[in-house]
Motif scaffolding. Structure first.
Motif, PDB file in Angstrom:
ATOM      1  N   VAL A 277       0.836  -1.200   0.000  1.00  0.00           N
ATOM      2  CA  VAL A 277       0.000   0.000   0.000  1.00  0.00           C
ATOM      3  C   VAL A 277       0.872   1.252   0.000  1.00  0.00           C
ATOM      4  CG1 VAL A 277      -1.583   1.375   1.405  1.00  0.00           C
ATOM      5  CG2 VAL A 277      -2.047  -1.050   1.012  1.00  0.00           C
ATOM      6  N   ALA A 278       1.896   1.285   0.853  1.00  0.00           N
ATOM      7  CA  ALA A 278       2.773   2.463   0.923  1.00  0.00           C
ATOM      8  C   ALA A 278       3.499   2.683  -0.400  1.00  0.00           C
ATOM      9  CB  ALA A 278       3.770   2.293   2.061  1.00  0.00           C
ATOM     10  N   LEU A 279       4.013   1.615  -0.990  1.00  0.00           N
ATOM     11  CA  LEU A 279       4.719   1.740  -2.266  1.00  0.00           C
ATOM     12  C   LEU A 279       3.767   2.177  -3.381  1.00  0.00           C
ATOM     13  CD1 LEU A 279       6.932  -1.455  -1.975  1.00  0.00           C
ATOM     14  CD2 LEU A 279       7.780   0.912  -2.019  1.00  0.00           C
ATOM     15  N   ALA A 280       2.546   1.627  -3.367  1.00  0.00           N
ATOM     16  CA  ALA A 280       1.557   1.986  -4.387  1.00  0.00           C
ATOM     17  C   ALA A 280       1.147   3.449  -4.254  1.00  0.00           C
ATOM     18  CB  ALA A 280       0.342   1.073  -4.289  1.00  0.00           C
ATOM     19  N   ARG A 281       0.930   3.922  -3.020  1.00  0.00           N
ATOM     20  CA  ARG A 281       0.543   5.324  -2.814  1.00  0.00           C
ATOM     21  C   ARG A 281       1.639   6.261  -3.331  1.00  0.00           C
ATOM     22  NH1 ARG A 281      -3.909   6.545   0.250  1.00  0.00           N
ATOM     23  NH2 ARG A 281      -3.150   8.680   0.374  1.00  0.00           N
ATOM     24  N   ASP A 282       2.870   5.924  -3.028  1.00  0.00           N
ATOM     25  CA  ASP A 282       3.977   6.768  -3.477  1.00  0.00           C
ATOM     26  C   ASP A 282       4.071   6.758  -4.999  1.00  0.00           C
ATOM     27  OD1 ASP A 282       6.557   8.253  -3.036  1.00  0.00           O
ATOM     28  OD2 ASP A 282       7.343   6.467  -4.028  1.00  0.00           O
ATOM     29  N   PHE A 283       3.990   5.581  -5.599  1.00  0.00           N
ATOM     30  CA  PHE A 283       4.072   5.445  -7.060  1.00  0.00           C
ATOM     31  C   PHE A 283       2.925   6.188  -7.746  1.00  0.00           C
ATOM     32  CE2 PHE A 283       2.439   2.882 -10.693  1.00  0.00           C
ATOM     33  CZ  PHE A 283       3.455   3.122 -11.602  1.00  0.00           C
ATOM     34  N   LEU A 284       1.706   5.969  -7.281  1.00  0.00           N
ATOM     35  CA  LEU A 284       0.546   6.586  -7.901  1.00  0.00           C
ATOM     36  C   LEU A 284       0.582   8.105  -7.767  1.00  0.00           C
ATOM     37  CD1 LEU A 284      -2.107   4.026  -6.633  1.00  0.00           C
ATOM     38  CD2 LEU A 284      -1.422   4.356  -9.023  1.00  0.00           C
ATOM     39  N   GLY A 285       1.172   8.581  -6.666  1.00  0.00           N
ATOM     40  CA  GLY A 285       1.280  10.013  -6.475  1.00  0.00           C
ATOM     41  C   GLY A 285       2.280  10.681  -7.399  1.00  0.00           C
ATOM     42  N   ARG A 286       3.140   9.865  -8.046  1.00  0.00           N
ATOM     43  CA  ARG A 286       4.183  10.408  -8.920  1.00  0.00           C
ATOM     44  C   ARG A 286       3.866  10.284 -10.404  1.00  0.00           C
ATOM     45  NH1 ARG A 286       8.237   7.268  -8.597  1.00  0.00           N
ATOM     46  NH2 ARG A 286       7.815   5.902  -6.823  1.00  0.00           N
ATOM     47  N   ILE A 287       2.751   9.631 -10.737  1.00  0.00           N
ATOM     48  CA  ILE A 287       2.420   9.496 -12.155  1.00  0.00           C
ATOM     49  C   ILE A 287       1.146  10.280 -12.450  1.00  0.00           C
ATOM     50  CG2 ILE A 287       3.511   7.233 -12.303  1.00  0.00           C
ATOM     51  CD1 ILE A 287       0.734   5.977 -12.400  1.00  0.00           C
ATOM     52  N   SER A 288       0.980  10.624 -13.697  1.00  0.00           N
ATOM     53  CA  SER A 288      -0.241  11.297 -14.121  1.00  0.00           C
ATOM     54  C   SER A 288      -1.330  10.256 -14.305  1.00  0.00           C
ATOM     55  CB  SER A 288      -0.024  12.041 -15.450  1.00  0.00           C
ATOM     56  OG  SER A 288      -1.226  12.569 -15.939  1.00  0.00           O
ATOM     57  N   THR A 289      -2.360  10.312 -13.472  1.00  0.00           N
ATOM     58  CA  THR A 289      -3.395   9.280 -13.499  1.00  0.00           C
ATOM     59  C   THR A 289      -4.629   9.688 -14.281  1.00  0.00           C
ATOM     60  OG1 THR A 289      -4.117  10.098 -11.337  1.00  0.00           O
ATOM     61  CG2 THR A 289      -2.661   8.173 -11.361  1.00  0.00           C
ATOM     62  N   ARG A 290      -4.534  10.742 -15.036  1.00  0.00           N
ATOM     63  CA  ARG A 290      -5.678  11.192 -15.853  1.00  0.00           C
ATOM     64  C   ARG A 290      -5.417  10.924 -17.326  1.00  0.00           C
ATOM     65  NH1 ARG A 290     -10.292  11.815 -12.880  1.00  0.00           N
ATOM     66  NH2 ARG A 290      -9.868  12.962 -10.986  1.00  0.00           N
TER      67      ARG A 290
END
Length: 290
Positions: A277-290
């Protein structure tokens, strides 16, 4: 609890096919699609979804013939059939772009979906999903024997693994002793209780057809090389099917991927949830998800 973190359990009718799925997060948030593995269902993501649902919309369907979804006679129970199902399911929900979580045979299905519509893939989270034939682990040996000599007797031997004891072995796999205490018996007991004779035969057919899927491995790799989607790899190397080499092989085609080897195995969401979860949150916060 924040209302967005609550996992909702839903059903929709997809042209006569009853589909069960779990959903959490705001309806207008960036989407994470969670196709499940074998011998599981969307249940495998039950704990992963709430801690990410404050910022993302997580959607985890049960494939036809799995979990609580219907098992129609005329469905194509193959990797292509499941990929087409996901395509129709996403269209019904109005989802156009998404991060794709790849695990177990969900990785094969998810990558076929990505090949169909690469422009829709925002990023990948890969967790114990193999696409490199030269890195298959020792637990593949019985399957490889069947692929070399696909006799009725060999198929019957494959069917023996589609059992409660076989499911237990799938979930415990090669995880070291003390970690097995983190893996609930609900996993194999629940999924065995849902396995009717027809579902058992479907599972055997899908397993037997894995040889044909090997032919797709170069196509999956070519997709990754060409499109270079932002990728997080979180891997439990205590896995007799997909050991450490299966994870590192992705770096051949995704040299910029972020790789984390965890102290866990194939079902790392049971043993290493907080880390992932921590790794996913960090990763997702660094990519453009739109």
């Amino acid at each position: 609890m924040n209302s967005s973190a609550i996992v909702k359990h839903r059903r929709i009718d997809l042209d006569g096919l009853g589909v069960f799925y779990r959903e959490a997060g705001p309806a207008d948030a960036p989407v994470i699609l969670l196709p499940h593995g074998y011998p599981c269902s969307s249940y495998e993501f039950r704990n992963f979804m709430p801690p990410l649902a404050d910022r993302w919309r997580l959607i985890a369907p049960d494939f036809p013939g799995c979990g609580y979804s219907d098992m129609p006679e005329d469905f194509d129970y193959s990797f292509d059939g499941y990929a087409a199902f996901l395509e129709d399911f996403l269209a019904r929900l109005g989802v156009e772009r998404y991060v794709l979580y790849l695990h177990d045979f969900g990785s094969q299905i998810g990558l076929r979906l990505a090949i169909r519509s690469p422009e829709r893939i925002v990023g990948l989270i890969i967790q114990n999903g193999d696409i490199y034939e030269d890195q298959l682990g020792p637990k593949y040996a019985p399957l490889e024997e069947y692929w070399r000599n696909p006799t009725p007797e060999g198929r019957a031997k494959l069917a023996e693994a589609v059992s409660e004891e076989g499911f237990k072995d799938e979930f415990l796999n090669d995880v070291r002793g003390e970690l097995t205490e983190r893996i609930p018996p609900d996993l194999w007991q629940l999924h065995w209780s849902l396995t009717t004779p027809k579902r058992r035969e479907i599972a055997v057919s899908v397993i037997a057809a894995l040889k044909e899927n090997l032919g797709w491995f170069p196509r999956y790799q070519a997709y990754l090389r060409k499109h270079q989607p932002p990728t997080l790899i979180v891997w439990g190397p205590q896995d007799g099917y997909m050991p450490e080499g299966s994870a590192r092989a992705y770096l051949r085609d995704l040299p910029n991927a972020e790789l984390h080897l965890l102290d866990g195995g194939h079902w790392a969401l049971e043993t290493n949830l907080d880390e992932i979860v921590a790794l996913a949150r960090d990763f997702l916060g660094r990519i453009s998800t739109r």
